[in-house]
Scaffold this motif. Structure first.
Motif, short mmCIF file in Angstrom:
data_model
loop_
_atom_site.label_atom_id
_atom_site.label_comp_id
_atom_site.label_asym_id
_atom_site.label_seq_id
_atom_site.Cartn_x
_atom_site.Cartn_y
_atom_site.Cartn_z
N ARG A 157 46.97 56.99 47.15
CA ARG A 157 48.09 56.12 47.45
C ARG A 157 48.44 55.26 46.25
O ARG A 157 47.61 55.02 45.37
N GLY A 158 49.66 54.80 46.24
CA GLY A 158 50.14 53.90 45.20
C GLY A 158 50.90 52.76 45.81
O GLY A 158 51.50 52.89 46.89
N GLY A 159 50.89 51.62 45.14
CA GLY A 159 51.57 50.47 45.68
C GLY A 159 51.55 49.29 44.73
O GLY A 159 51.59 49.46 43.51
N VAL A 160 51.46 48.10 45.30
CA VAL A 160 51.52 46.86 44.53
C VAL A 160 50.29 46.02 44.84
O VAL A 160 49.90 45.88 46.00
N LEU A 161 49.67 45.48 43.79
CA LEU A 161 48.54 44.56 43.93
C LEU A 161 48.92 43.22 43.32
O LEU A 161 49.36 43.16 42.16
N SER A 162 48.75 42.16 44.10
CA SER A 162 49.00 40.81 43.60
C SER A 162 47.67 40.20 43.17
O SER A 162 46.86 39.79 44.00
N LEU A 210 34.76 41.28 48.59
CA LEU A 210 34.92 41.61 50.01
C LEU A 210 36.29 42.27 50.18
O LEU A 210 37.29 41.78 49.66
N HIS A 211 36.31 43.39 50.88
CA HIS A 211 37.55 44.15 51.03
C HIS A 211 37.81 44.37 52.52
O HIS A 211 36.97 44.94 53.23
N PHE A 212 38.96 43.93 53.02
CA PHE A 212 39.30 44.14 54.43
C PHE A 212 40.81 44.28 54.56
O PHE A 212 41.58 43.89 53.67
N GLY A 213 41.23 44.87 55.69
CA GLY A 213 42.66 45.05 55.90
C GLY A 213 42.93 45.95 57.08
O GLY A 213 42.10 46.14 57.97
N THR A 246 48.83 51.14 53.91
CA THR A 246 47.63 50.30 53.90
C THR A 246 47.95 48.91 53.38
O THR A 246 48.59 48.76 52.32
N PHE A 247 47.49 47.91 54.11
CA PHE A 247 47.57 46.51 53.67
C PHE A 247 46.15 45.97 53.61
O PHE A 247 45.39 46.09 54.58
N SER A 248 45.77 45.39 52.46
CA SER A 248 44.39 44.94 52.31
C SER A 248 44.31 43.71 51.42
O SER A 248 45.27 43.34 50.73
N ASP A 249 43.13 43.10 51.41
CA ASP A 249 42.85 41.91 50.61
C ASP A 249 41.50 42.10 49.92
O ASP A 249 40.50 42.43 50.58
N ALA A 269 38.25 28.69 33.53
CA ALA A 269 37.24 27.65 33.22
C ALA A 269 36.71 26.94 34.46
O ALA A 269 36.14 25.85 34.35
N ARG A 270 36.88 27.53 35.62
CA ARG A 270 36.29 26.96 36.83
C ARG A 270 36.05 28.07 37.83
O ARG A 270 36.74 29.09 37.84
N ASN A 271 35.03 27.87 38.66
CA ASN A 271 34.69 28.86 39.67
C ASN A 271 35.72 28.82 40.78
O ASN A 271 35.99 27.77 41.36
N LYS A 272 36.32 29.99 41.09
CA LYS A 272 37.41 30.03 42.05
C LYS A 272 37.35 31.30 42.87
O LYS A 272 37.12 32.38 42.33
N THR A 273 37.54 31.17 44.19
CA THR A 273 37.63 32.34 45.07
C THR A 273 39.09 32.79 45.13
O THR A 273 39.97 31.99 45.47
N THR A 274 39.34 34.04 44.79
CA THR A 274 40.71 34.54 44.73
C THR A 274 40.95 35.56 45.84
O THR A 274 40.06 36.32 46.22
N HIS A 275 42.18 35.56 46.34
CA HIS A 275 42.64 36.56 47.31
C HIS A 275 43.69 37.43 46.62
O HIS A 275 44.71 36.92 46.12
N ASN A 276 43.42 38.72 46.61
CA ASN A 276 44.28 39.66 45.89
C ASN A 276 44.83 40.66 46.89
O ASN A 276 44.13 41.59 47.31
N LEU A 277 46.08 40.46 47.30
CA LEU A 277 46.69 41.25 48.36
C LEU A 277 47.30 42.53 47.80
O LEU A 277 47.88 42.54 46.71
N ALA A 278 47.16 43.61 48.58
CA ALA A 278 47.68 44.91 48.15
C ALA A 278 48.42 45.57 49.30
O ALA A 278 48.02 45.49 50.46
#
Length: 209
Positions: free
Chosen positions: A53-58, A160-163, A179-182, A191-200
């Motif tokens: 599959r192909g799509g967009v990842l933020s 962590l991968h779910f969707g 497919t929609f996932s995070d 320069a700082r510890n950060k939890t990121t959410h990357n939607l696809a």
């Protein structure tokens, strides 16, 4: 006198029953319904599925980019399945880089985004999608959760991968998937510890074999 009165009441009570007995029964009505023959495709019994599959990842802080992913799945039963997945993308520039004119935070090779992992899925809503009155396709909406590793910006971190995934079976061996996932992971790029959410969001095809 009492005997005559009893006879009169008895005749009056039995008269409606005698009239009902003499009334002819109504004819049996048979509905005129034309039976239609329905051909239902039966899915192949193979348990393995290969999808691309192909799509967009933020990518958080790095904008949106194209996504390419491959998935190999094993159908445990009608409800549960296991999947291994590999996905790739390339991060863009951050807003800080664009506005400040400073040197790039990452090299071209460090902007390469890679994910490999596995997840378990559950088909929540099996059903059909109708195209007009005479044509329908089998479908299924599933939820999945799992984890793996992300290679990005010179780091290799757990993600962590779910969707959710909607699958439309065009034939008994080929399906179209949406497919929609995070992808959730921690970074220290800014320069700082950060939890990121990357939607696809991705569209692809899957082949049973």
């Amino acid at each position: 006198m009492e005997a005559w009165i009893q006879r009169i009441f008895l005749i009056a009570a039995l008269s409606p029953l005698s009239l009902l007995a003499q009334t002819p029964s109504a004819p049996l009505i048979t509905p005129d319904i034309t039976r239609e023959q329905i051909d239902e495709d039966v899915l192949d019994s193979e348990n393995w599925l290969l999808g691309v599959r192909g799509g967009v990842l933020s990518i958080e802080d790095f904008g949106s980019s194209g996504l390419l992913a491959a998935q190999l799945s094993y159908q445990i039963n009608e409800s549960f399945y296991l999947s291994a997945e590999y996905a790739m993308a390339k991060a863009g520039r951050t807003s800080f880089e664009d506005l400040s004119g400073a040197a790039p935070l990452l090299t071209d090779s460090e902007r390469e985004w890679r994910y490999y992992g596995a997840h378990i899925g559950y088909t929540l809503l099996p059903g059909e999608v109708f195209f007009g009155r005479d044509y329908a396709m089998n479908s299924g909406l599933s939820l999945f959760v799992g984890g793996g590793n992300v290679d990005f910006a010179g780091d290799n971190v757990f993600a962590l991968h779910f969707g959710s995934q909607f699958r439309l079976y065009t034939t008994d061996w080929l399906a179209v998937e949406l497919t929609f996932s995070d992808y959730v992971f921690e970074t220290t790029i800014l320069a700082r510890n950060k939890t990121t959410h990357n939607l696809a969001l991705a569209l692809g095809v899957a082949l049973y074999f």
